[in-house]
Design an enzyme around this catalytic site. Structure first.
Site, PDB file in Angstrom:
ATOM      1  N   PRO A   1      -1.078   9.721  -0.059  1.00 44.79           N
ATOM      2  CA  PRO A   1      -2.337  10.966   0.029  1.00 44.79           C
ATOM      3  C   PRO A   1      -2.918  11.027   1.465  1.00 44.79           C
ATOM      4  O   PRO A   1      -3.207  11.900   2.051  1.00 44.79           O
ATOM      5  CB  PRO A   1      -3.008  11.023  -1.113  1.00 44.79           C
ATOM      6  CG  PRO A   1      -3.188   9.426  -1.489  1.00 44.79           C
ATOM      7  CD  PRO A   1      -1.897   8.896  -1.131  1.00 44.79           C
ATOM      8  N   LEU A   2      -3.120   9.820   1.885  1.00 43.93           N
ATOM      9  CA  LEU A   2      -3.956   9.604   3.373  1.00 43.93           C
ATOM     10  C   LEU A   2      -2.826   9.605   4.477  1.00 43.93           C
ATOM     11  O   LEU A   2      -3.351   9.477   5.510  1.00 43.93           O
ATOM     12  CB  LEU A   2      -4.571   8.584   3.213  1.00 43.93           C
ATOM     13  CG  LEU A   2      -6.010   8.407   2.231  1.00 43.93           C
ATOM     14  CD1 LEU A   2      -6.530   7.284   2.209  1.00 43.93           C
ATOM     15  CD2 LEU A   2      -6.808   9.436   2.394  1.00 43.93           C
TER      16      LEU A   2
ATOM     17  N   TYR B   1       5.106  -4.392  -7.006  1.00 42.60           N
ATOM     18  CA  TYR B   1       4.071  -4.175  -5.903  1.00 42.60           C
ATOM     19  C   TYR B   1       3.821  -5.887  -5.339  1.00 42.60           C
ATOM     20  O   TYR B   1       3.129  -6.522  -6.204  1.00 42.60           O
ATOM     21  CB  TYR B   1       2.905  -3.384  -6.174  1.00 42.60           C
ATOM     22  CG  TYR B   1       3.127  -2.085  -6.104  1.00 42.60           C
ATOM     23  CD1 TYR B   1       4.338  -1.547  -5.510  1.00 42.60           C
ATOM     24  CD2 TYR B   1       2.101  -1.114  -6.791  1.00 42.60           C
ATOM     25  CE1 TYR B   1       4.413  -0.027  -5.612  1.00 42.60           C
ATOM     26  CE2 TYR B   1       2.516   0.232  -6.763  1.00 42.60           C
ATOM     27  CZ  TYR B   1       3.905   0.763  -6.292  1.00 42.60           C
ATOM     28  OH  TYR B   1       3.838   2.098  -6.114  1.00 42.60           O
TER      29      TYR B   1
ATOM     30  N   GLY C   1      -3.805   7.059   7.156  1.00 49.30           N
ATOM     31  CA  GLY C   1      -4.813   7.502   7.800  1.00 49.30           C
ATOM     32  C   GLY C   1      -4.687   7.984   9.178  1.00 49.30           C
ATOM     33  O   GLY C   1      -5.359   8.253   9.976  1.00 49.30           O
TER      34      GLY C   1
END
Ligand SMILES: NC(=O)c1ccc[n+]([C@@H]2O[C@H](COP(=O)([O-])OP(=O)(O)OC[C@H]3O[C@@H](n4cnc5c(N)ncnc54)[C@H](OP(=O)(O)O)[C@@H]3O)[C@@H](O)[C@H]2O)c1
Length: 325
Positions: free
Chosen positions: A233-234, A62, A237
């Site tokens: 999971p979002l 990352y 947005g």
């Protein structure tokens, strides 16, 4: 009720939500970590802890390692935080490292062992709680992975092991060579990418032939007490405030339904999106990708929201754009 965390059975008292740390350290550039990046890292970690999120998800790649380095710097400045945390990282993906070295997966013993050393060095820790294999390596030899895990475990560098993006067969095959149980499988599961639900309702349907989600994966994880975690999971947005110009009708309708439910329940948009995911009986742990303190707090409202069966189907079918068969 099946909606419990498998991690609790394995001795990790993890929170329902996990803070994903991919956005820490200034992003995917080769620039050094700045003072502003560090300020943001402290604020994100503080926001997570303030809403009782105690689990943190990393990977060695990352931000080219800077996400772990920034997190390590937070811990160096405030070492007392470590005891409040369950820290997970991943290895097995290699970025392009130069001419003749393509981006690839690498589950060789040397790479797994040296990756763990790199993770510990960047985090400034002697051990992490859980190590995941990031993506299946077609050249995986389970006995080689087993040997690496065995050495790392004996050296006290990692407490437990898991995988990410793996099918039941891949997990079973790997597990057959391991002494330790695999306790996590992290997958892309959300309200925008619905193959994980469609696969289950499309058995014996023509539509089922077009789906790539491995059959029975979530059922398998539940039966084997493997914690299911959701990345993305979002959906960045998509249903919780992102600009929807040029997005399809189904996305706009779903976002509107999320907005209505949020209003009815007096909750944030993020809370509805995440509570929908958590309503699934596999006990999904959403791994939040936001580093915004306000959004982290908005996400935390999800743990107090109940989504009814009817609301769950309404969201699913609206996003799917087609009625269930
Ligand atoms: N295992 C794997 O293969 C894998 C793959 C990818 C990620 N992961 C893990 O999963 C975590 C989450 O993944 P993700 O980042 O894809 O998940 P996500 O939670 O769906 O998306 C988070 C991203 O969306 C942005 N966002 C959220 N709400 C927004 C809004 N209303 N408007 C505009 N932007 C918005 C966030 O920006 P802000 O920060 O500004 O809020 C952040 O960049 C990562 O941190 C990582 O730990 C694992």
């Amino acid at each position: 009720m099946g909606n419990k965390l498998a991690l609790h059975k394995h001795g990790f008292q993890a929170s329902r939500l996990v803070m994903g740390c991919m956005g820490l350290g200034g992003g995917w550039t080769r620039e050094a970590i700045t003072a502003d990046d560090m300020k943001k890292a402290h604020a994100a970690v503080d926001a997570a802890l303030s809403v009782s999120i105690n689990m943190f998800d990393h990977a060695n790649i990352y931000a080219y390692g800077k996400a772990e380095s920034a997190f390590g710097q937070v811990l160096k400045e405030r070492p007392e935080l470590r005891d409040q945390m369950i820290i997970q990282s991943k290895c097995g993906i290699r970025m392009e490292e130069g001419p003749g070295l393509p981006a690839r997966y690498d589950f060789s013993e040397e790479h797994i062992i040296s990756s763990v050393d790199g993770i510990l060095e960047r985090l400034g820790l002697e051990s992490i709680d859980i190590l995941l294999l990031h993506r299946p390596d077609p050249l995986m030899e389970p006995e080689v992975v087993a040997s690496a895990f065995d050495k790392i475990k004996k050296q006290g560098k990692v407490k437990s092991f898991g995988v990410s993006n793996m099918s039941p067969t891949q997990i079973r095959w790997l597990q057959s060579c391991l002494d330790e149980p695999l306790i996590v499988n992290q997958l892309e599961l959300n309200l925008a990418k619905l193959d994980w639900i469609d696969a289950g309702i499309s058995v014996n349907q023509k539509a089922g032939t077009q789906l790539s989600f491995p059959e029975g994966l979530l059922e398998f994880c539940q039966m084997e007490h493997i914690q299911v975690q959701s990345w993305g999971p979002l959906s960045k947005g998509l249903f919780s405030g992102k600009d929807l110009t040029d997005k399809p009708e189904t996305v706009r309708k779903t976002a509107e339904l999320v907005r209505q439910l949020a209003e009815q329940k007096g909750a944030s948009l993020e809370a509805i999106v995440l509570a929908w995911l958590m309503r699934h009986p596999s006990g999904i742990q959403p791994v939040l990708g936001t580093t915004s303190p306000d959004r982290i707090r908005a996400c935390a409202e999800a743990t107090g929201i109940v989504i009814s069966r009817e609301e769950w189907y309404d969201l699913y079918v609206t996003s799917r754009g087609v009625k269930v068969p």
